[in-house]
Design an enzyme around this catalytic site. Structure first.
Site, PDB file in Angstrom:
ATOM      1  N   TYR A   1      38.623  98.853 -19.125  1.00 26.10           N
ATOM      2  CA  TYR A   1      40.196  99.045 -19.178  1.00 26.10           C
ATOM      3  C   TYR A   1      40.812  98.016 -18.216  1.00 26.10           C
ATOM      4  CZ  TYR A   1      38.323 103.260 -21.259  1.00 26.10           C
ATOM      5  OH  TYR A   1      37.917 104.208 -22.151  1.00 26.10           O
ATOM      6  N   ARG A   2      40.028  96.947 -17.891  1.00 26.65           N
ATOM      7  CA  ARG A   2      40.607  95.702 -17.152  1.00 26.65           C
ATOM      8  C   ARG A   2      40.658  96.314 -15.604  1.00 26.65           C
ATOM      9  NH1 ARG A   2      42.251  91.968 -20.418  1.00 26.65           N
ATOM     10  NH2 ARG A   2      42.550  92.351 -22.630  1.00 26.65           N
ATOM     11  N   LEU A   3      39.909  97.269 -15.219  1.00 27.23           N
ATOM     12  CA  LEU A   3      39.852  97.853 -13.872  1.00 27.23           C
ATOM     13  C   LEU A   3      38.993  96.849 -12.950  1.00 27.23           C
ATOM     14  CD1 LEU A   3      40.047 101.511 -14.551  1.00 27.23           C
ATOM     15  CD2 LEU A   3      42.098  99.826 -14.118  1.00 27.23           C
ATOM     16  N   HIS A   4      38.848  95.425 -13.078  1.00 30.32           N
ATOM     17  CA  HIS A   4      37.982  94.721 -12.740  1.00 30.32           C
ATOM     18  C   HIS A   4      37.666  94.590 -11.208  1.00 30.32           C
ATOM     19  CE1 HIS A   4      38.507  93.351 -16.888  1.00 30.32           C
ATOM     20  NE2 HIS A   4      39.480  92.454 -16.623  1.00 30.32           N
TER      21      HIS A   4
END
Length: 211
Positions: free
Chosen positions: A189-192
């Site tokens: 979820y692009r929670l890099h």
């Protein structure tokens, strides 16, 4: 199909980057993992240079050496990157390993490798690669591909039966001494996960970054 908005469980996400790690050690660990998963050239890296007035350029080259002194690559000093590095020694490197969903950015300054280091690496290259380095005026205009191919044949004839092909004086290497590392790990979820190591004398200041 709509994207799920549920939060991924910790078990389904990669481990967070270890802020207690030494950046050179962490780089080596990630490189070793990439060597097992990348389909080709895990040592490929983007080298970004700039003119003194700020015009950037970037290209992919191969990392050919790494230790605590820095990261080494080789090129023709009369190439575009060689000319830009002669005027502005600041450089940025980027490694991207798609199989691992990881990136490492490195910023630093370059210094030339020693003649002995350059000779040893040049001698390790394949014979045709060494002849190509002698024949090529890297980055300069070429009116016709046939001209280069003829020059290559001329070099082959010059060194026929000889194992030693001398390294051209304008062909050597650079060592990038890092001032900053940024490690990037993709998470769902692009929670890099991102973390930087910035040099402070003989120490590194470590900071985790927002995605």
């Amino acid at each position: 199909m709509t994207e799920s908005t549920s939060t991924p469980s910790p078990a389904s996400s990669p481990a967070l980057i270890d802020l207690a790690a030494d950046p050179f050690t962490l780089f080596s660990e990630w490189m070793q993992e990439a060597e097992k998963t990348e389909p080709s050239d895990p040592n490929a890296m983007v080298v970004a240079t700039s003119t003194p007035n700020g015009h950037p350029s970037a290209r992919i080259v191969l990392l050919k050496g790494m230790d605590r002194r820095g990261f080494v690559f080789y090129t023709n000093h009369d190439s575009r990157k060689g000319n830009e590095l002669a005027e502005n020694p600041h450089v940025a490197l980027l490694f991207h390993w798609k199989s691992l969903r990881r990136q490492i950015r490195i910023e630093g300054t370059v210094t030339p490798v020693t003649a002995e280091e350059a000779d040893a690496y040049f001698a390790s290259r394949s014979r045709i690669s060494r002849m190509g380095a002698v024949a090529s005026d890297q980055s300069r205009p070429l009116a016709d591909r046939a001209i280069f191919e003829q020059r290559l044949k001329d070099v082959e004839a010059r060194y026929e039966g000889q194992d030693l092909i001398p390294r051209p004086e304008n062909w050597s290497g650079y060592r990038v001494t890092p001032t900053c590392f940024e490690f990037w790990q993709e998470r769902p979820y692009r929670l890099h996960d991102r973390a930087t190591w910035t040099r402070d004398g003989n120490h590194w200041n470590v900071t985790r970054l927002y995605p």
